[in-house]
Every structure is written in structure tokens, then in C-alpha cells.
Scaffold this motif. Structure first.
Motif, PDB file in Angstrom:
ATOM      1  N   ARG A 114      -5.715 -24.447  -7.564  1.00 39.40           N
ATOM      2  CA  ARG A 114      -5.774 -25.253  -6.330  1.00 39.40           C
ATOM      3  C   ARG A 114      -4.706 -24.827  -5.334  1.00 39.40           C
ATOM      4  NH1 ARG A 114      -6.812 -31.187  -8.917  1.00 39.40           N
ATOM      5  NH2 ARG A 114      -8.985 -30.826  -9.509  1.00 39.40           N
ATOM      6  N   GLY A 115      -3.557 -24.389  -5.836  1.00 35.20           N
ATOM      7  CA  GLY A 115      -2.507 -23.900  -4.939  1.00 35.20           C
ATOM      8  C   GLY A 115      -2.973 -22.699  -4.142  1.00 35.20           C
ATOM      9  N   SER A 116      -3.655 -21.776  -4.824  1.00 35.62           N
ATOM     10  CA  SER A 116      -4.195 -20.601  -4.140  1.00 35.62           C
ATOM     11  C   SER A 116      -5.226 -21.007  -3.096  1.00 35.62           C
ATOM     12  CB  SER A 116      -4.850 -19.654  -5.148  1.00 35.62           C
ATOM     13  OG  SER A 116      -3.896 -19.157  -6.048  1.00 35.62           O
ATOM     14  N   LEU A 117      -6.069 -21.963  -3.447  1.00 38.63           N
ATOM     15  CA  LEU A 117      -7.094 -22.435  -2.510  1.00 38.63           C
ATOM     16  C   LEU A 117      -6.481 -23.133  -1.299  1.00 38.63           C
ATOM     17  CD1 LEU A 117      -9.785 -23.825  -4.986  1.00 38.63           C
ATOM     18  CD2 LEU A 117      -9.896 -21.724  -3.619  1.00 38.63           C
ATOM     19  N   ALA A 118      -5.299 -23.707  -1.454  1.00 46.21           N
ATOM     20  CA  ALA A 118      -4.637 -24.393  -0.337  1.00 46.21           C
ATOM     21  C   ALA A 118      -3.920 -23.411   0.584  1.00 46.21           C
ATOM     22  CB  ALA A 118      -3.638 -25.418  -0.872  1.00 46.21           C
ATOM     23  N   VAL A 119      -3.280 -22.401   0.017  1.00 52.97           N
ATOM     24  CA  VAL A 119      -2.455 -21.497   0.819  1.00 52.97           C
ATOM     25  C   VAL A 119      -3.290 -20.465   1.572  1.00 52.97           C
ATOM     26  CG1 VAL A 119      -0.651 -19.738   0.688  1.00 52.97           C
ATOM     27  CG2 VAL A 119      -0.428 -21.837  -0.628  1.00 52.97           C
ATOM     28  N   MET A 160      -3.938 -13.579  -0.798  1.00 51.78           N
ATOM     29  CA  MET A 160      -3.552 -14.554   0.197  1.00 51.78           C
ATOM     30  C   MET A 160      -3.091 -13.907   1.492  1.00 51.78           C
ATOM     31  SD  MET A 160      -1.479 -17.518  -1.697  1.00 51.78           S
ATOM     32  CE  MET A 160      -1.612 -17.329  -3.450  1.00 51.78           C
ATOM     33  N   GLY A 161      -2.611 -12.687   1.419  1.00 56.67           N
ATOM     34  CA  GLY A 161      -2.136 -12.020   2.618  1.00 56.67           C
ATOM     35  C   GLY A 161      -0.680 -12.260   2.923  1.00 56.67           C
ATOM     36  N   LEU A 162       0.015 -12.981   2.057  1.00 54.23           N
ATOM     37  CA  LEU A 162       1.443 -13.248   2.235  1.00 54.23           C
ATOM     38  C   LEU A 162       2.180 -12.873   0.956  1.00 54.23           C
ATOM     39  CD1 LEU A 162       1.218 -16.802   3.806  1.00 54.23           C
ATOM     40  CD2 LEU A 162       2.055 -14.757   4.943  1.00 54.23           C
ATOM     41  N   PRO A 163       3.460 -12.413   1.089  1.00 53.86           N
ATOM     42  CA  PRO A 163       4.220 -12.184  -0.128  1.00 53.86           C
ATOM     43  C   PRO A 163       4.412 -13.501  -0.856  1.00 53.86           C
ATOM     44  CG  PRO A 163       5.559 -11.710   1.829  1.00 53.86           C
ATOM     45  CD  PRO A 163       4.209 -12.154   2.284  1.00 53.86           C
ATOM     46  N   GLY A 203      -2.694 -17.234  11.161  1.00 50.38           N
ATOM     47  CA  GLY A 203      -2.492 -15.819  11.483  1.00 50.38           C
ATOM     48  C   GLY A 203      -1.255 -15.229  10.839  1.00 50.38           C
ATOM     49  N   TRP A 204      -0.756 -15.866   9.777  1.00 48.91           N
ATOM     50  CA  TRP A 204       0.458 -15.379   9.103  1.00 48.91           C
ATOM     51  C   TRP A 204       0.178 -14.243   8.144  1.00 48.91           C
ATOM     52  CZ3 TRP A 204       2.169 -20.942   7.492  1.00 48.91           C
ATOM     53  CH2 TRP A 204       2.708 -21.592   8.599  1.00 48.91           C
ATOM     54  N   LEU A 205      -1.044 -13.757   8.053  1.00 49.58           N
ATOM     55  CA  LEU A 205      -1.387 -12.689   7.126  1.00 49.58           C
ATOM     56  C   LEU A 205      -0.585 -11.439   7.444  1.00 49.58           C
ATOM     57  CD1 LEU A 205      -5.244 -13.131   7.185  1.00 49.58           C
ATOM     58  CD2 LEU A 205      -3.666 -13.987   5.472  1.00 49.58           C
ATOM     59  N   ILE A 264       5.894 -16.697   1.497  1.00 48.72           N
ATOM     60  CA  ILE A 264       6.835 -16.573   2.605  1.00 48.72           C
ATOM     61  C   ILE A 264       6.183 -15.797   3.740  1.00 48.72           C
ATOM     62  CG2 ILE A 264       9.058 -15.608   3.315  1.00 48.72           C
ATOM     63  CD1 ILE A 264       9.866 -15.867   0.306  1.00 48.72           C
ATOM     64  N   ALA A 265       6.236 -16.348   4.933  1.00 47.46           N
ATOM     65  CA  ALA A 265       5.886 -15.630   6.152  1.00 47.46           C
ATOM     66  C   ALA A 265       7.233 -15.306   6.793  1.00 47.46           C
ATOM     67  CB  ALA A 265       5.026 -16.482   7.081  1.00 47.46           C
ATOM     68  N   PRO A 266       7.740 -14.087   6.614  1.00 53.15           N
ATOM     69  CA  PRO A 266       9.089 -13.743   7.066  1.00 53.15           C
ATOM     70  C   PRO A 266       9.352 -14.126   8.524  1.00 53.15           C
ATOM     71  CG  PRO A 266       8.158 -11.967   5.775  1.00 53.15           C
ATOM     72  CD  PRO A 266       7.056 -12.950   6.020  1.00 53.15           C
ATOM     73  N   GLY A 267      10.464 -14.792   8.726  1.00 51.81           N
ATOM     74  CA  GLY A 267      10.849 -15.223  10.066  1.00 51.81           C
ATOM     75  C   GLY A 267      10.083 -16.423  10.587  1.00 51.81           C
ATOM     76  N   ARG A 268       9.165 -16.976   9.754  1.00 51.66           N
ATOM     77  CA  ARG A 268       8.349 -18.093  10.212  1.00 51.66           C
ATOM     78  C   ARG A 268       8.471 -19.315   9.311  1.00 51.66           C
ATOM     79  NH1 ARG A 268       3.938 -13.869  11.003  1.00 51.66           N
ATOM     80  NH2 ARG A 268       4.230 -13.281  13.158  1.00 51.66           N
ATOM     81  N   VAL A 269       8.093 -19.155   8.043  1.00 50.58           N
ATOM     82  CA  VAL A 269       8.003 -20.329   7.175  1.00 50.58           C
ATOM     83  C   VAL A 269       7.982 -19.904   5.711  1.00 50.58           C
ATOM     84  CG1 VAL A 269       5.481 -20.401   7.122  1.00 50.58           C
ATOM     85  CG2 VAL A 269       6.743 -22.519   6.911  1.00 50.58           C
ATOM     86  N   SER A 270       8.401 -20.817   4.857  1.00 52.56           N
ATOM     87  CA  SER A 270       8.202 -20.715   3.408  1.00 52.56           C
ATOM     88  C   SER A 270       7.370 -21.916   2.996  1.00 52.56           C
ATOM     89  CB  SER A 270       9.538 -20.765   2.667  1.00 52.56           C
ATOM     90  OG  SER A 270      10.346 -19.691   3.027  1.00 52.56           O
TER      91      SER A 270
END
Length: 56
Positions: free
Chosen positions: A38-43, A1-4, A51-53, A16-22
Motif C-alpha cells: 500500500r505504501g508503494s501504491l500511495a507514493v 516510483m521514480g524517486l530514490p 512531477g517529482w519523478l 526523497i525528492a532532493p531539494g523538495r521533500v521527504s
């Protein structure tokens, strides 16, 4: 996904996109990695579109 992120046996995913959003998603049905299919396909597209990667 590119995000932790963290997934659990309750088919939820928290990313989590640190400093941006959960973002939390929940959807039954597991993929081969035992994450919410489906959760993976949505996120994933959400992270790409915004661009939160931050991971490879």
C-alpha cells in the motif's frame, strides 16, 4: 516510483525528492519485492502528480 527510496523489513518506505521533500509511508502487507504494497501504491501517484519523478 521514480524517486530514490529505501524500504525496510518494518514495512516502511522513505522516498526523497532532493531539494523538495521527504515522504515516509508505513503500511503492513508486502508486495512481491518485499516492500510495503500500500505504501508503494500511495507514493507512486503522488510522485507522478507532482512531477517529482527523477528516476527513469
Amino acid at each position: 516510483m521514480g524517486l530514490p527510496g529505501q524500504s525496510g523489513v518494518g514495512v516502511g518506505i522513505l522516498v526523497i525528492a532532493p531539494g523538495r521533500v521527504s515522504v515516509a509511508v508505513w503500511s503492513p502487507g508486502l508486495n512481491q519485492h518485499r516492500d510495503s504494497a500500500r505504501g508503494s501504491l500511495a507514493v507512486e501517484p503522488l510522485a507522478q502528480e507532482t512531477g517529482w519523478l527523477i528516476l527513469g
